[in-house]
Design a protein around this motif. Structure first.
Motif, PDB file in Angstrom:
ATOM      1  N   ILE A  41       0.873  -1.173   0.000  1.00 12.88           N
ATOM      2  CA  ILE A  41       0.000   0.000   0.000  1.00 12.88           C
ATOM      3  C   ILE A  41       0.914   1.228   0.000  1.00 12.88           C
ATOM      4  O   ILE A  41       1.856   1.304   0.791  1.00 12.88           O
ATOM      5  CB  ILE A  41      -0.910   0.000   1.236  1.00 12.88           C
ATOM      6  CG1 ILE A  41      -1.935  -1.132   1.129  1.00 12.88           C
ATOM      7  CG2 ILE A  41      -1.604   1.354   1.410  1.00 12.88           C
ATOM      8  CD1 ILE A  41      -2.698  -1.381   2.405  1.00 12.88           C
ATOM      9  N   VAL A  81       3.352  -1.087   4.022  1.00 13.33           N
ATOM     10  CA  VAL A  81       2.948   0.281   3.679  1.00 13.33           C
ATOM     11  C   VAL A  81       4.192   1.107   3.379  1.00 13.33           C
ATOM     12  O   VAL A  81       5.153   1.099   4.157  1.00 13.33           O
ATOM     13  CB  VAL A  81       2.148   0.944   4.820  1.00 13.33           C
ATOM     14  CG1 VAL A  81       1.700   2.347   4.412  1.00 13.33           C
ATOM     15  CG2 VAL A  81       0.935   0.094   5.203  1.00 13.33           C
ATOM     16  N   THR A 109      -2.543   4.670  -3.053  1.00 17.93           N
ATOM     17  CA  THR A 109      -3.960   4.593  -2.671  1.00 17.93           C
ATOM     18  C   THR A 109      -4.460   5.847  -1.979  1.00 17.93           C
ATOM     19  O   THR A 109      -5.668   6.061  -1.870  1.00 17.93           O
ATOM     20  CB  THR A 109      -4.199   3.387  -1.738  1.00 17.93           C
ATOM     21  OG1 THR A 109      -3.357   3.512  -0.584  1.00 17.93           O
ATOM     22  CG2 THR A 109      -3.888   2.084  -2.452  1.00 17.93           C
ATOM     23  N   PRO A 338      -8.348  -0.909   0.036  1.00 20.18           N
ATOM     24  CA  PRO A 338      -7.687   0.397  -0.087  1.00 20.18           C
ATOM     25  C   PRO A 338      -7.858   1.049  -1.455  1.00 20.18           C
ATOM     26  O   PRO A 338      -7.647   2.250  -1.592  1.00 20.18           O
ATOM     27  CB  PRO A 338      -6.210   0.070   0.184  1.00 20.18           C
ATOM     28  CG  PRO A 338      -6.070  -1.383  -0.062  1.00 20.18           C
ATOM     29  CD  PRO A 338      -7.385  -1.994   0.302  1.00 20.18           C
TER      30      PRO A 338
END
Length: 415
Positions: A41, A81, A109, A338
């Motif tokens: 992400i 992340v 995202t 997401p």
């Protein structure tokens, strides 16, 4: 005629079979690892890396976002992340192109920060079209939760309504009933002055004049002389970044405060300006901010770690970036996709926010409701330790500094 396999081929056949089996097993393992390692992400910090707001946002916002990710454990819902960043150069077309590329090809995202209301309004639309998330921790334009609201956007930053309803009413209560504006000549300045004028007039004050200045003007002597000659009790500075710092510095050189006029900065973040100016020049300034490093134990713990990494205490924008990214990750931890920005923002509305120990709530129009704080800059004699710059004058309840949802926002109108 019969053909017979050679002795050597018979001998090496088992070895070849074993090698093929090993290769096949390796490929299966490789594909298995790929299946077990989903794409990370990505959160994109879009801001000013070298211009007038670089010290307020810049690399400091990148550091704050990365600290939020690290404090969350570095991953969410089984996915790593990452934080990326870019400079929008204060150009809406540049900012839009960066965000569009991030969304279309780089797997980002959510985008966060975005100083400059003009760039933010453009990014709001790109984010809506892509169904991702925009976390605005810098821009103050109240249009982001009004006419330009989006189911994909959240305005964490103090907006122009909050600035106008923060320090100005308190100053008006103490007899400061005449005002003069020095305003930066772009969308943020215009919106800030308009909202402040409305508040001043509602409290029976009077605006005796105003003057514009260009971004990165450098020399503000003409504007300051006009403000001084107006005899207004308050000179409101509707500007930001380095321009704010230079205006306050030059106002001190002109001795304006010493002649009975109060300087009132109307901006989202003053801490870096105060640090750069020093308390001798900045003492006595009164303004509203959403974050101060020394407000409570939670803000101090975060800020001291930030200082160790970045070399300065965080600005309000950088503190808000940490809070906004943390809240975003909490929403993703509920299992929401997401890539579905509308669903993520809904999850963020459903989760109670924590703004360094104070409650924060995301409304349907994207506005974050939370308390703001009115500060006064200390004199050098009042400061007792490094970075000890502010005295808290008043906690301003969220209800008094947050505009009510307006039907200008289609999301509110649909309720």
């Amino acid at each position: 005629m019969k053909t017979h396999a050679s002795a050597s081929s018979v001998i090496h056949a088992p070895r070849r079979l074993a090698m093929r089996a090993a290769v096949a097993a390796g490929l299966l393992l490789s594909f298995g690892c790929m299946a077990q390692s989903p794409a990370p992400i990505k959160i994109g910090v879009l801001n000013d890396q070298s211009g007038i707001a670089a010290s307020l946002s810049g690399q400091g916002s990148v550091v704050a976002a990365r600290m939020a990710v690290e404090d969350f454990g570095g991953s969410v819902a089984g996915r790593k992340v990452e934080v990326v960043y870019a400079d929008h150069q204060y150009k809406p077309d540049v900012g839009s192109a960066i965000v569009r590329r991030w969304f279309d090809t780089e797997g980002v995202t959510a985008v966060v920060d975005v100083p400059s209301s003009a760039v933010a309004l453009a990014v709001q639309e790109v984010t809506r079209q892509a169904n991702r998330v925009a976390l605005f921790t810098s821009p103050a334009a109240s249009q982001l939760t009004g006419k330009a609201c989006s189911p994909n956007g959240i305005q964490w930053a103090q907006d122009t309504y909050g600035m106008a309803n923060g320090a100005p009413p308190e100053l008006l209560k103490t007899g400061n009933d005449s005002w003069y504006f020095i305003t930066i000549d772009y969308a943020y300045g215009t919106a800030t002055e308009k909202d402040a004028r409305d508040v001043i007039e509602a409290h029976h004050g009077k605006v005796v004049g105003s003057v514009k200045h260009a971004a990165n003007a450098g020399d503000f002597s003409s504007q300051l002389l006009q403000a001084q000659a107006s005899k207004a009790k308050v000179i409101a500075l509707a500007t930001a970044g380095d321009d704010m710092s230079n205006l306050v510095k030059q106002a001190a050189e002109f001795g304006i405060s010493g002649h009975g006029q109060t300087i009132a900065p109307l901006t989202t973040a003053m801490f870096n300006a105060v640090h750069g100016l020093g308390l001798k020049s900045a003492s006595g300034l009164v303004f509203t901010e959403s974050f101060y490093w020394d407000r409570n134990d939670k803000s101090r713990q975060f800020s001291k770690r930030f200082l160790a990494r970045h070399g300065t205490m965080p600005s309000a924008i950088q503190g808000d970036t940490y809070s906004a990214v943390t809240h975003y990750l909490k929403a993703l931890a509920t299992g929401v996709n997401p890539m579905d920005g509308i669903a993520v923002v809904k999850a963020m509305r459903d989760i109670p926010g924590d703004d360094f120990g104070s409650p924060a709530k995301v409304r349907v129009d994207g506005r974050v409701e939370r308390d703001l704080y009115m500060f006064k800059v200390k004199t050098p004699e009042q400061s007792k330790y490094a970075w000890d710059y502010y005295t808290l004058q008043k906690t301003l309840p969220a209800a008094s500094v947050t505009r009510a949802p307006t039907t200008e926002c289609s999301l509110v109108k649909a309720l």
